[in-house]
Design a protein around this motif. Structure first.
Motif, PDB file in Angstrom:
ATOM      1  N   PHE A  95       9.391  -0.302 -13.641  1.00  0.00           N
ATOM      2  CA  PHE A  95       8.568  -0.291 -12.434  1.00  0.00           C
ATOM      3  C   PHE A  95       9.207   0.583 -11.359  1.00  0.00           C
ATOM      4  O   PHE A  95       8.521   1.349 -10.685  1.00  0.00           O
ATOM      5  CB  PHE A  95       8.380  -1.722 -11.911  1.00  0.00           C
ATOM      6  N   ALA A  96      10.528   0.463 -11.202  1.00  0.00           N
ATOM      7  CA  ALA A  96      11.209   1.205 -10.143  1.00  0.00           C
ATOM      8  C   ALA A  96      11.161   2.710 -10.398  1.00  0.00           C
ATOM      9  O   ALA A  96      10.878   3.501  -9.483  1.00  0.00           O
ATOM     10  CB  ALA A  96      12.657   0.732 -10.025  1.00  0.00           C
ATOM     11  N   VAL A  97      11.417   3.122 -11.636  1.00  0.00           N
ATOM     12  CA  VAL A  97      11.541   4.548 -11.948  1.00  0.00           C
ATOM     13  C   VAL A  97      10.182   5.204 -12.179  1.00  0.00           C
ATOM     14  O   VAL A  97       9.953   6.343 -11.752  1.00  0.00           O
ATOM     15  CB  VAL A  97      12.450   4.736 -13.188  1.00  0.00           C
ATOM     16  N   VAL A  98       9.273   4.490 -12.841  1.00  0.00           N
ATOM     17  CA  VAL A  98       8.005   5.099 -13.244  1.00  0.00           C
ATOM     18  C   VAL A  98       6.934   4.983 -12.159  1.00  0.00           C
ATOM     19  O   VAL A  98       6.090   5.871 -12.023  1.00  0.00           O
ATOM     20  CB  VAL A  98       7.501   4.467 -14.558  1.00  0.00           C
ATOM     21  N   ILE A  99       6.969   3.899 -11.363  1.00  0.00           N
ATOM     22  CA  ILE A  99       5.902   3.678 -10.376  1.00  0.00           C
ATOM     23  C   ILE A  99       6.426   3.771  -8.950  1.00  0.00           C
ATOM     24  O   ILE A  99       6.009   4.643  -8.181  1.00  0.00           O
ATOM     25  CB  ILE A  99       5.219   2.311 -10.602  1.00  0.00           C
ATOM     26  N   TRP A 100       7.331   2.883  -8.574  1.00  0.00           N
ATOM     27  CA  TRP A 100       7.707   2.764  -7.166  1.00  0.00           C
ATOM     28  C   TRP A 100       8.377   4.021  -6.622  1.00  0.00           C
ATOM     29  O   TRP A 100       8.022   4.501  -5.543  1.00  0.00           O
ATOM     30  CB  TRP A 100       8.623   1.560  -6.970  1.00  0.00           C
ATOM     31  N   LEU A 101       9.368   4.562  -7.337  1.00  0.00           N
ATOM     32  CA  LEU A 101      10.088   5.739  -6.835  1.00  0.00           C
ATOM     33  C   LEU A 101       9.184   6.963  -6.724  1.00  0.00           C
ATOM     34  O   LEU A 101       9.201   7.648  -5.689  1.00  0.00           O
ATOM     35  CB  LEU A 101      11.306   6.025  -7.716  1.00  0.00           C
ATOM     36  N   PRO A 102       8.362   7.302  -7.749  1.00  0.00           N
ATOM     37  CA  PRO A 102       7.454   8.442  -7.584  1.00  0.00           C
ATOM     38  C   PRO A 102       6.473   8.273  -6.428  1.00  0.00           C
ATOM     39  O   PRO A 102       6.201   9.226  -5.694  1.00  0.00           O
ATOM     40  CB  PRO A 102       6.718   8.509  -8.932  1.00  0.00           C
ATOM     41  N   VAL A 103       5.926   7.057  -6.259  1.00  0.00           N
ATOM     42  CA  VAL A 103       5.003   6.815  -5.145  1.00  0.00           C
ATOM     43  C   VAL A 103       5.730   6.983  -3.824  1.00  0.00           C
ATOM     44  O   VAL A 103       5.193   7.567  -2.874  1.00  0.00           O
ATOM     45  CB  VAL A 103       4.379   5.404  -5.260  1.00  0.00           C
ATOM     46  N   TRP A 104       6.959   6.500  -3.742  1.00  0.00           N
ATOM     47  CA  TRP A 104       7.742   6.637  -2.519  1.00  0.00           C
ATOM     48  C   TRP A 104       7.995   8.115  -2.199  1.00  0.00           C
ATOM     49  O   TRP A 104       7.872   8.545  -1.043  1.00  0.00           O
ATOM     50  CB  TRP A 104       9.069   5.893  -2.663  1.00  0.00           C
ATOM     51  N   LEU A 105       8.314   8.912  -3.204  1.00  0.00           N
ATOM     52  CA  LEU A 105       8.556  10.337  -2.991  1.00  0.00           C
ATOM     53  C   LEU A 105       7.296  11.043  -2.497  1.00  0.00           C
ATOM     54  O   LEU A 105       7.342  11.833  -1.544  1.00  0.00           O
ATOM     55  CB  LEU A 105       9.040  10.982  -4.291  1.00  0.00           C
ATOM     56  N   CYS A 106       6.167  10.755  -3.144  1.00  0.00           N
ATOM     57  CA  CYS A 106       4.908  11.400  -2.722  1.00  0.00           C
ATOM     58  C   CYS A 106       4.494  10.933  -1.330  1.00  0.00           C
ATOM     59  O   CYS A 106       3.985  11.722  -0.526  1.00  0.00           O
ATOM     60  CB  CYS A 106       3.809  11.088  -3.736  1.00  0.00           C
ATOM     61  N   SER A 107       4.698   9.658  -1.033  1.00  0.00           N
ATOM     62  CA  SER A 107       4.352   9.131   0.292  1.00  0.00           C
ATOM     63  C   SER A 107       5.212   9.776   1.371  1.00  0.00           C
ATOM     64  O   SER A 107       4.720  10.104   2.453  1.00  0.00           O
ATOM     65  CB  SER A 107       4.539   7.609   0.319  1.00  0.00           C
ATOM     66  N   THR A 108       6.491   9.944   1.077  1.00  0.00           N
ATOM     67  CA  THR A 108       7.391  10.589   2.034  1.00  0.00           C
ATOM     68  C   THR A 108       6.956  12.022   2.305  1.00  0.00           C
ATOM     69  O   THR A 108       6.946  12.483   3.458  1.00  0.00           O
ATOM     70  CB  THR A 108       8.836  10.560   1.498  1.00  0.00           C
ATOM     71  N   ALA A 109       6.564  12.746   1.244  1.00  0.00           N
ATOM     72  CA  ALA A 109       6.097  14.119   1.411  1.00  0.00           C
ATOM     73  C   ALA A 109       4.814  14.180   2.229  1.00  0.00           C
ATOM     74  O   ALA A 109       4.669  15.027   3.120  1.00  0.00           O
ATOM     75  CB  ALA A 109       5.884  14.762   0.039  1.00  0.00           C
ATOM     76  N   LEU A 110       3.883  13.266   1.947  1.00  0.00           N
ATOM     77  CA  LEU A 110       2.611  13.272   2.673  1.00  0.00           C
ATOM     78  C   LEU A 110       2.815  12.885   4.130  1.00  0.00           C
ATOM     79  O   LEU A 110       2.202  13.472   5.030  1.00  0.00           O
ATOM     80  CB  LEU A 110       1.626  12.313   1.989  1.00  0.00           C
ATOM     81  N   ARG A 111       3.659  11.911   4.390  1.00  0.00           N
ATOM     82  CA  ARG A 111       3.923  11.502   5.779  1.00  0.00           C
ATOM     83  C   ARG A 111       4.594  12.626   6.560  1.00  0.00           C
ATOM     84  O   ARG A 111       4.280  12.862   7.720  1.00  0.00           O
ATOM     85  CB  ARG A 111       4.804  10.247   5.792  1.00  0.00           C
ATOM     86  N   SER A 112       5.516  13.356   5.906  1.00  0.00           N
ATOM     87  CA  SER A 112       6.276  14.403   6.591  1.00  0.00           C
ATOM     88  C   SER A 112       5.424  15.631   6.886  1.00  0.00           C
ATOM     89  O   SER A 112       5.602  16.274   7.918  1.00  0.00           O
ATOM     90  CB  SER A 112       7.491  14.807   5.749  1.00  0.00           C
ATOM     91  N   THR A 113       4.512  15.974   5.967  1.00  0.00           N
ATOM     92  CA  THR A 113       3.766  17.225   6.093  1.00  0.00           C
ATOM     93  C   THR A 113       2.318  17.037   6.527  1.00  0.00           C
ATOM     94  O   THR A 113       1.706  17.977   7.042  1.00  0.00           O
ATOM     95  CB  THR A 113       3.772  17.977   4.754  1.00  0.00           C
ATOM     96  N   GLY A 114       1.745  15.852   6.300  1.00  0.00           N
ATOM     97  CA  GLY A 114       0.333  15.647   6.569  1.00  0.00           C
ATOM     98  C   GLY A 114      -0.561  16.456   5.652  1.00  0.00           C
ATOM     99  O   GLY A 114      -1.743  16.626   5.920  1.00  0.00           O
ATOM    100  N   SER A 115      -0.012  16.948   4.540  1.00  0.00           N
ATOM    101  CA  SER A 115      -0.753  17.811   3.622  1.00  0.00           C
ATOM    102  C   SER A 115      -0.895  17.132   2.269  1.00  0.00           C
ATOM    103  O   SER A 115       0.110  16.880   1.585  1.00  0.00           O
ATOM    104  CB  SER A 115      -0.032  19.155   3.446  1.00  0.00           C
ATOM    105  N   GLN A 116      -2.137  16.845   1.873  1.00  0.00           N
ATOM    106  CA  GLN A 116      -2.342  16.274   0.549  1.00  0.00           C
ATOM    107  C   GLN A 116      -2.047  17.294  -0.545  1.00  0.00           C
ATOM    108  O   GLN A 116      -1.715  16.920  -1.675  1.00  0.00           O
ATOM    109  CB  GLN A 116      -3.772  15.748   0.432  1.00  0.00           C
ATOM    110  N   GLY A 117      -2.145  18.582  -0.245  1.00  0.00           N
ATOM    111  CA  GLY A 117      -1.779  19.603  -1.211  1.00  0.00           C
ATOM    112  C   GLY A 117      -0.302  19.528  -1.566  1.00  0.00           C
ATOM    113  O   GLY A 117       0.078  19.634  -2.745  1.00  0.00           O
TER     114      GLY A 117
END
Length: 300
Positions: free
Chosen positions: A80-102
């Motif tokens: 769960f940590a490696v396959v789901i939670w960590l990838p979601v956290w990385l994508c969420s951090t990128a989206l929050r930082s840039t405001g870009s869904q691309g």
């Protein structure tokens, strides 16, 4: 929406809900990514990367305690940590930082490519590894005659299984992020998700990367050839989301009926070749129309 407010109320509430939903996903395994990933995305998008990561650590401990008491293999927590939670956290951090869904889609693609690279390095022959896994699964779960038919059906796609699994991972991750962002928008900025989604464009630099990768693939030998082929498949697949956003943008600007969007999704889910067509639309849009995508407020 009330659940979202409850999750955002504090760390303990978030840990409790995410852990509970992760346990529920044992029963509803096809929806495991969305059930346990969407709340992680919502927390990280709203409260930030540091608090999001702290909550992930808390969820890992809480779930570890449960599987220990229930005598369930502890590897489930790590999965769960490696396959789901960590990838979601990385994508969420990128989206929050840039405001870009691309950019978020690009990060999801990098994670999928990372999966391909790791599988190639670990297995040496990914197609043979997936074939062995499939044979084992068929022997355990299916009768002999049905298992034979499954083998005949799936054997031709075994060389592409690495790319197919990576594409499934990327799709689950991106859809989870879309739901989390839509949820955040519904709580704090109604209508913001649609505007941000219609602005989705992948960075043109992605095509710059793809060109030399294609040339290298054409001149390389195994296993590098297969790895580069799978990476290029994922690169093209990312433009599916760009193409879908482009159609939404076209319908919105033209003030067209929502029937056009309904028709697109019907074709998308009923005609597999439409995935490539929409991806080509996204590539064409990236080549012909490059617009800046200023970040939106992180608190959408």
């Amino acid at each position: 929406m009330q659940l979202g407010n409850y999750i955002l109320r504090g760390r303990l509430q978030a840990v409790a809900v995410i852990t509970l939903l992760a346990l529920v996903s044992f029963i509803l395994s096809p929806f495991a990514y969305q059930l346990s990933g969407v709340p992680v995305g919502l927390i990280t998008l709203r409260r930030g990367a540091v608090i999001g990561f702290q909550i992930l650590i808390g969820c890992l401990f809480a779930m570890g305690l449960f599987v220990l008491l229930a005598q369930i293999p502890p590897q489930i927590c790590l999965a769960f940590a490696v396959v789901i939670w960590l990838p979601v956290w990385l994508c969420s951090t990128a989206l929050r930082s840039t405001g870009s869904q691309g950019i978020m889609v690009l990060v999801a693609g990098v994670i999928g490519i990372g999966f391909i690279v790791v599988m190639t390095m670990v297995t040496d022959n990914a197609a043979a590894w997936w074939q062995h896994w499939l044979d084992t699964w068929i022997e355990i779960t299916l009768p002999a005659d049905l298992g034979f038919r499954y083998r005949q059906t799936l054997e031709p796609v075994m060389p592409l299984m690495n790319a197919m699994i990576a594409a499934g991972l990327v799709t689950s991750l991106v859809l989870t992020m879309f739901i989390a962002r839509w949820w955040q928008s519904g709580l704090f900025n109604p209508g913001g998700f649609g505007e941000e989604f219609r602005a989705l464009r992948l960075p043109r630099m992605l095509l710059v990367f793809a060109a030399p990768a294609l040339l290298l693939m054409m001149t390389s030998t195994e296993p590098l050839h297969s790895m580069l082929r799978d990476i290029l498949i994922i690169t093209v697949f990312l433009y599916l989301f760009h193409g879908i956003a482009m159609v939404h943008r076209f319908v919105k600007k033209g003030n067209l009926s929502a029937v056009w969007l309904f028709g697109m999704y019907v074709v998308l889910f009923s005609v597999p070749q439409s995935v490539l067509f929409l991806a080509c639309l996204g590539i064409a849009d990236s080549l012909l129309m490059w617009h800046g995508n200023p970040g939106r407020d992180n608190k959408t």
